[in-house]
Design a protein around this motif. Structure first.
Motif, short mmCIF file in Angstrom:
data_model
loop_
_atom_site.label_atom_id
_atom_site.label_comp_id
_atom_site.label_asym_id
_atom_site.label_seq_id
_atom_site.Cartn_x
_atom_site.Cartn_y
_atom_site.Cartn_z
N GLY A 42 0.81 -1.27 -0.16
CA GLY A 42 0.02 -0.04 0.20
C GLY A 42 0.79 1.27 0.06
O GLY A 42 2.25 1.01 0.17
N PRO A 43 0.21 2.47 -0.04
CA PRO A 43 0.98 3.73 -0.27
C PRO A 43 1.70 4.29 1.17
O PRO A 43 2.67 4.86 1.00
CB PRO A 43 -0.05 4.48 -0.75
CG PRO A 43 -1.15 4.28 -0.25
CD PRO A 43 -1.08 2.58 -0.29
N THR A 44 0.79 3.96 2.20
CA THR A 44 1.13 4.53 3.32
C THR A 44 2.53 4.56 3.73
O THR A 44 3.24 5.52 4.28
CB THR A 44 0.12 4.32 4.59
OG1 THR A 44 0.30 2.81 4.61
CG2 THR A 44 -0.94 4.74 4.03
N THR A 70 3.38 -4.27 -7.03
CA THR A 70 2.20 -3.93 -6.53
C THR A 70 1.28 -5.01 -7.18
O THR A 70 1.41 -5.55 -8.38
CB THR A 70 1.73 -2.68 -6.52
OG1 THR A 70 1.89 -2.45 -7.86
CG2 THR A 70 2.66 -1.45 -5.82
N GLU A 115 -3.53 -5.82 -7.66
CA GLU A 115 -4.59 -4.99 -7.67
C GLU A 115 -5.34 -5.53 -6.63
O GLU A 115 -6.11 -6.47 -6.74
CB GLU A 115 -5.33 -5.14 -8.93
CG GLU A 115 -6.26 -4.23 -9.18
CD GLU A 115 -6.09 -2.87 -9.96
OE1 GLU A 115 -6.10 -2.07 -9.27
OE2 GLU A 115 -5.44 -2.98 -11.26
N PRO A 117 -6.71 -4.04 -2.31
CA PRO A 117 -7.35 -3.06 -1.65
C PRO A 117 -6.77 -1.58 -2.02
O PRO A 117 -7.58 -0.67 -1.75
CB PRO A 117 -7.24 -3.10 -0.18
CG PRO A 117 -6.10 -3.91 0.06
CD PRO A 117 -5.73 -4.73 -1.29
N HIS A 118 -5.56 -1.59 -2.68
CA HIS A 118 -4.99 -0.26 -3.17
C HIS A 118 -4.73 -0.14 -4.59
O HIS A 118 -4.57 -1.13 -5.20
CB HIS A 118 -3.62 0.12 -2.09
CG HIS A 118 -3.85 0.07 -0.71
ND1 HIS A 118 -4.43 1.19 -0.09
CD2 HIS A 118 -3.75 -0.86 0.20
CE1 HIS A 118 -4.37 0.97 1.20
NE2 HIS A 118 -4.25 -0.27 1.43
N ASP A 119 -4.63 1.13 -4.82
CA ASP A 119 -4.19 1.25 -6.44
C ASP A 119 -2.88 0.69 -6.49
O ASP A 119 -2.06 0.75 -5.69
CB ASP A 119 -4.33 2.71 -6.95
CG ASP A 119 -3.69 3.01 -8.26
OD1 ASP A 119 -4.48 2.71 -9.11
OD2 ASP A 119 -2.58 3.61 -8.20
N PRO A 125 1.82 3.28 -4.72
CA PRO A 125 2.87 2.83 -4.07
C PRO A 125 4.08 2.95 -4.94
O PRO A 125 5.21 3.14 -4.50
CB PRO A 125 2.51 1.58 -3.48
CG PRO A 125 1.06 1.47 -3.57
CD PRO A 125 0.60 2.12 -4.92
#
Length: 327
Positions: free
Chosen positions: A9-11, A30, A32, A34-36, A40
């Motif tokens: 994820g991006p966080t 990455t 596909e 829960p996040h784009d 990330p």
């Protein structure tokens, strides 16, 4: 051997990418979920020396020009270290979750790759955009929307595939194959690689110009690997993955898992994955045992592997796996 593994994820993408690089990973990808898939990697592109890959971006809900812009920008940010990995997903997900068309997925995916290459060619050479296919039509690219040549060239396009028809098509039109993680050494050699050779022959391409990248599920530790069993049960419940089970004589498990999934009995499903199936499909155990499984499975096939994690692997364990693969 080059090892790529996941960002989730991006966080914390920058921090995790940095830690993975220090642990010896050559790249990050990455999926596909829960996040784009692109966000990330945009952040991870600030970490020098890592290859970046979408593994995979679901193709059909997007259009080729949209994907081309995203991939072109990622190639710029990564300074030539980006791979655009695309996948079809399955009909129910594409039609019911994304609300997109899924008919004739193999032909559609081949045309998607052709359309992407046409857009990249227009940007790189200035030639008029004139792509007219059955599924996609692109005939306009005015200067306002043309980023011009990418100094690193267009990104390579890899496709995720399992069945022989899409695998053959991938070898015909793409730069590489992402071998799906729900697989085995036997399925790789008896089903996947023959289909790759057929596709390359049809297209008149050389094997050395095409990448085969195995993805392998990894479970570290000495417990019962419950998360890995649940993941295998999830994959195994899907009809598209039944051919992997059938190669080993486990085909009748698929409808049983499927029936339980429709009843929402997810916890019970993992209990149907026995030790033989677990150790055939998953590289599990100590880092040394995992490395031995990986080496045996990909020997003579690839010098790059993607580690698929049911849950995040500690960077210290990843470092041990990378070290063991290097010995």
């Amino acid at each position: 051997m080059k090892v790529m593994t996941a960002l989730f994820g991006p966080t914390d993408a920058i921090e995790r990418a940095t830690a993975l690089r220090e642990a010896g990973a050559s790249g990050v990808f990455t999926f596909e979920g829960p996040h784009d898939v692109f966000a990330p990697l945009t952040l991870a592109s600030t970490v020098p020396g890592l290859d970046l890959m979408t593994n995979v971006a679901i193709a059909f809900p997007r259009n080729p020009v949209q994907l081309a812009h995203q991939a072109n920008d990622m190639q710029l940010l990564a300074q030539g270290r980006f791979i655009l990995g695309l996948g079809t997903q399955v009909r129910a997900q594409v039609e019911k979750r994304y609300g997109a068309a899924f008919d004739r997925p193999v032909a559609r995916m081949k045309e998607m790759v052709g359309a992407l290459r046409a857009v990249f060619d227009t940007w790189g050479t200035g030639r008029r955009l004139d792509f007219r296919g059955e599924f996609y039509r692109h005939t306009l690219m005015t200067p306002t929307f043309n980023p011009g040549p990418n100094p690193y060239g267009p990104p390579p396009i890899y496709l995720g595939a399992l069945g022989p028809r899409l695998t053959r098509a991938t070898a015909e039109v793409a730069d590489g194959l992402l071998v799906m993680p729900f697989g085995s050494k036997r399925f790789l050699h008896e089903v996947t690689l023959p289909a790759v050779r057929e596709g390359l022959a049809v297209a008149g391409r050389r094997a050395e110009d095409f990448a085969v990248v195995p993805e392998i599920i990894v479970s570290v530790g000495s417990d019962d690997h419950a998360a890995a069993r649940r993941l295998l049960a999830f994959y195994g419940s899907t009809p598209a993955y039944r051919p992997v089970l059938e190669v080993h004589g486990w085909g009748e498990l698929q409808p049983e898992l499927n029936a339980l999934s429709k009843q929402g009995r997810w916890q019970e499903m993992g209990g149907l994955i026995d030790d033989e199936m677990l150790h055939t499909i998953v590289a599990c155990g100590s880092p040394a045992q995992i490395a031995a499984h990986i080496r045996d499975r990909v020997a003579g096939v690839s010098d790059r592997v993607c580690l698929y994690q049911p849950g995040p692997i500690a960077t210290s364990a990843l470092a041990e796996i990378v070290d063991a693969l290097g010995r």
